[in-house]
Design a protein around this motif. Structure first.
Motif, mmCIF file in Angstrom:
data_model
loop_
_atom_site.group_PDB
_atom_site.id
_atom_site.type_symbol
_atom_site.label_atom_id
_atom_site.label_comp_id
_atom_site.label_asym_id
_atom_site.label_seq_id
_atom_site.Cartn_x
_atom_site.Cartn_y
_atom_site.Cartn_z
ATOM 1 N N THR A 1 0.972 -1.276 -0.015
ATOM 2 C CA THR A 1 0.042 0.039 -0.041
ATOM 3 C C THR A 1 0.948 1.079 0.008
ATOM 4 O O THR A 1 0.503 2.222 -0.712
ATOM 5 N N ASP A 2 2.063 1.273 0.558
ATOM 6 C CA ASP A 2 2.864 2.445 0.816
ATOM 7 C C ASP A 2 4.289 1.956 0.694
ATOM 8 O O ASP A 2 4.750 1.135 1.629
ATOM 9 N N ALA A 3 4.875 2.164 -0.269
ATOM 10 C CA ALA A 3 6.320 1.546 -0.656
ATOM 11 C C ALA A 3 7.187 1.962 0.539
ATOM 12 O O ALA A 3 7.961 0.869 0.757
ATOM 13 N N ALA A 4 7.351 3.133 1.014
ATOM 14 C CA ALA A 4 8.219 3.520 1.698
ATOM 15 C C ALA A 4 7.869 2.752 3.485
ATOM 16 O O ALA A 4 9.000 2.238 3.886
ATOM 17 N N LYS A 5 6.813 2.487 3.480
ATOM 18 C CA LYS A 5 6.489 1.897 5.009
ATOM 19 C C LYS A 5 7.078 0.357 4.819
ATOM 20 O O LYS A 5 7.472 -0.484 5.695
ATOM 21 N N SER A 6 6.675 -0.035 3.388
ATOM 22 C CA SER A 6 7.036 -1.749 3.176
ATOM 23 C C SER A 6 8.597 -1.920 3.147
ATOM 24 O O SER A 6 9.109 -2.835 3.831
ATOM 25 N N LEU A 7 9.354 -0.917 2.540
ATOM 26 C CA LEU A 7 10.877 -1.154 2.616
ATOM 27 C C LEU A 7 11.236 -0.920 4.036
ATOM 28 O O LEU A 7 11.790 -1.508 4.550
ATOM 29 N N ASP A 8 10.567 0.158 4.800
ATOM 30 C CA ASP A 8 11.124 0.201 6.420
ATOM 31 C C ASP A 8 10.848 -1.250 7.034
ATOM 32 O O ASP A 8 11.759 -1.548 7.682
ATOM 33 N N ARG B 1 16.466 5.679 -3.365
ATOM 34 C CA ARG B 1 16.675 7.018 -2.708
ATOM 35 C C ARG B 1 16.389 6.586 -1.140
ATOM 36 O O ARG B 1 17.034 7.109 -0.302
ATOM 37 N N HIS B 2 15.239 5.960 -1.236
ATOM 38 C CA HIS B 2 14.636 5.814 0.137
ATOM 39 C C HIS B 2 15.599 4.480 0.761
ATOM 40 O O HIS B 2 16.011 4.775 2.065
ATOM 41 N N ILE B 3 16.064 3.657 0.368
ATOM 42 C CA ILE B 3 16.879 2.669 0.714
ATOM 43 C C ILE B 3 18.224 3.443 1.363
ATOM 44 O O ILE B 3 18.852 3.238 2.495
ATOM 45 N N VAL B 4 18.714 4.331 0.315
ATOM 46 C CA VAL B 4 20.107 4.940 0.655
ATOM 47 C C VAL B 4 19.882 5.745 1.970
ATOM 48 O O VAL B 4 21.145 6.034 2.563
ATOM 49 N N SER B 5 18.840 6.437 2.248
ATOM 50 C CA SER B 5 18.600 7.155 3.265
ATOM 51 C C SER B 5 18.303 6.496 4.633
ATOM 52 O O SER B 5 18.373 7.275 5.501
#
Length: 415
Positions: free
Chosen positions: A131-138, A171-175
């Motif tokens: 649903t939210d890529a950033a949250k899933s990556l986290d 970019r999210h991963i790198v951060s």
């Protein structure tokens, strides 16, 4: 009269200062908060974060002197956590199985193996169900982050299918905290996102403590073909191969390292060995059958439909000893072709397709240093791999030697 005029002028100036001061402060705040061009272009939640702390140096150190251990996690296919069900498990597991089983497996294998580095080789999230890529990556990388482990990641073909672009995902991963991942090499026009290298240095206090004795290369193998006449998956492009060749050549031509590696006994003419990580297997993975690999092949090789020649590039570089990919979850074999091992990790995630009764798994790679004639730690002597299964015993299977210096592939000893 002049005195009254001066007082009135002073009062007017004071009033003007009072009026303009808040506006100036707001302007200053606005300038400080203004998003960068990359942020405005949808770099994702990670693009707006503060810069991560400086990356730590990777060394042969810790509780296993002379050893550096890498845990490969392929195809987590993470989505929304507890609410995301599992695929291809037994019916009695369905009700309680979710993405959290994937998280539990990561914690379990990390705590048992205590790796020095965790490498995630793509399809870290399954975009269509996230649903939210950033949250899933986290959530997907949370075990490595919470345990404060150095980790690195590349992209697969599903990571960008949610709310972030392919660039936004990287970019999210790198951060994120404790990651060693990089967006791309500086000042180099290159295809994809997540092309970078890491250097593993020798033991602290040794003559190689400031020189890389093991080189890791990470590449973006793409998602799908962008050429209308070529169907299927993506491939490693010419610009990436140029970058790889230049980086490999630079790393192999350090005078100090060359002299150290050419010392007797067991002198070798090439520099430090290299390992390569990306997602989609090369067409050369089709070269094997059950007679010449270790592990299993339970599905076809889903490589690109054209051969971009990257395997030839690896051969010409002369430093690469093994390649590690994911993508085909039911394959976990490792076979040697013209001096380079081509290895799958096997499917790790529970929201990824698999096979009921065939345990999810991870691949471990360990490099071992030799002792020099004067008793200090030298360069890499051998590289070994095995797999860990998410079964009752966290079983270890298929241990094999990938490379051993001066022994024709036969391992003499480990430290």
């Amino acid at each position: 009269m002049a005195r009254h005029s001066s007082i009135i002028l002073l009062l007017l100036l004071l009033l003007l200062v009072l009026i303009l001061a808040p506006a100036a402060a707001d302007a200053s705040i606005s300038l400080r908060r203004a998003p960068s061009v990359l942020q405005r272009r949808g770099g994702g939640r990670g693009a707006g974060r503060a810069s991560p702390a400086p990356a730590p140096r990777l060394l042969f150190k810790g509780s296993r002197p002379g050893e550096f251990k890498i845990l490969q996690v392929a195809d987590m296919h993470y989505a929304d956590g507890r609410s995301t069900g599992c695929l291809d498990v037994f019916p009695n597991q369905t009700a309680t199985c979710s993405d959290l089983n994937t998280t539990a497996f990561i914690y379990r294998v990390i705590r048992d193996e205590t790796p020095d580095l965790v490498v995630f080789t793509g399809d870290n999230i399954f975009g269509f169900d996230a649903t939210d890529a950033a949250k899933s990556l986290d959530m997907s990388f949370e075990p490595a982050v919470s345990l404060k482990l150095p980790w690195a990641a590349v992209l697969g073909n599903h990571d960008q299918e949610s709310t972030l672009s392919r660039e936004g995902v990287m970019r999210h991963i790198v951060s994120m905290p404790y990651t060693l991942s990089k967006l791309n090499p500086n000042s180099f026009d290159i295809d994809g996102f997540g092309n970078y290298n890491l250097e593993i240095y020798g033991v602290e206090g040794s003559s190689l403590s400031n020189k890389s004795v093991l080189n890791l290369y990470f590449l973006d193998s793409g998602d799908y073909s962008t050429v209308p006449s070529v169907p299927g998956y993506g491939w490693i492009k010419a610009s990436q191969q140029v970058w790889f060749k230049q980086t490999s050549s630079r790393l192999q031509h350090s005078d100090i390292l060359q002299k150290e590696y050419m010392r007797k006994p067991s002198a070798q003419k090439e520099g430090a060995p290299g390992l390569v990580y990306f997602h989609i297997p090369l067409p050369e993975y089709s070269s094997f059958d059950a007679s010449n690999f270790t592990g299993v092949k339970q599905e076809g090789i889903s490589s690109a439909s054209i051969n971009s020649g990257f395997f030839s590039t690896l051969l010409e570089a002369r430093d690469v000893k093994a390649v590690f990919t994911g993508h085909d979850h039911l394959n976990d074999f490792c076979g040697k072709l013209t001096g380079i091992h081509l290895c799958y990790a096997g499917g790790f995630g529970y929201h990824a397709y698999g096979k009921a009764g065939w345990s999810r798994r991870a691949r471990v790679v360990s490099a071992y240093l030799e002792k020099t004639v004067n008793g200090e730690w030298g360069g890499v002597k051998s590289i070994k791999t095995w797999k860990r299964l998410d079964d009752k015993y966290l079983s270890t299977i298929d241990s094999q030697v990938l490379w051993s210096k001066g022994t024709n592939g036969k391992l003499l000893f480990f430290y």
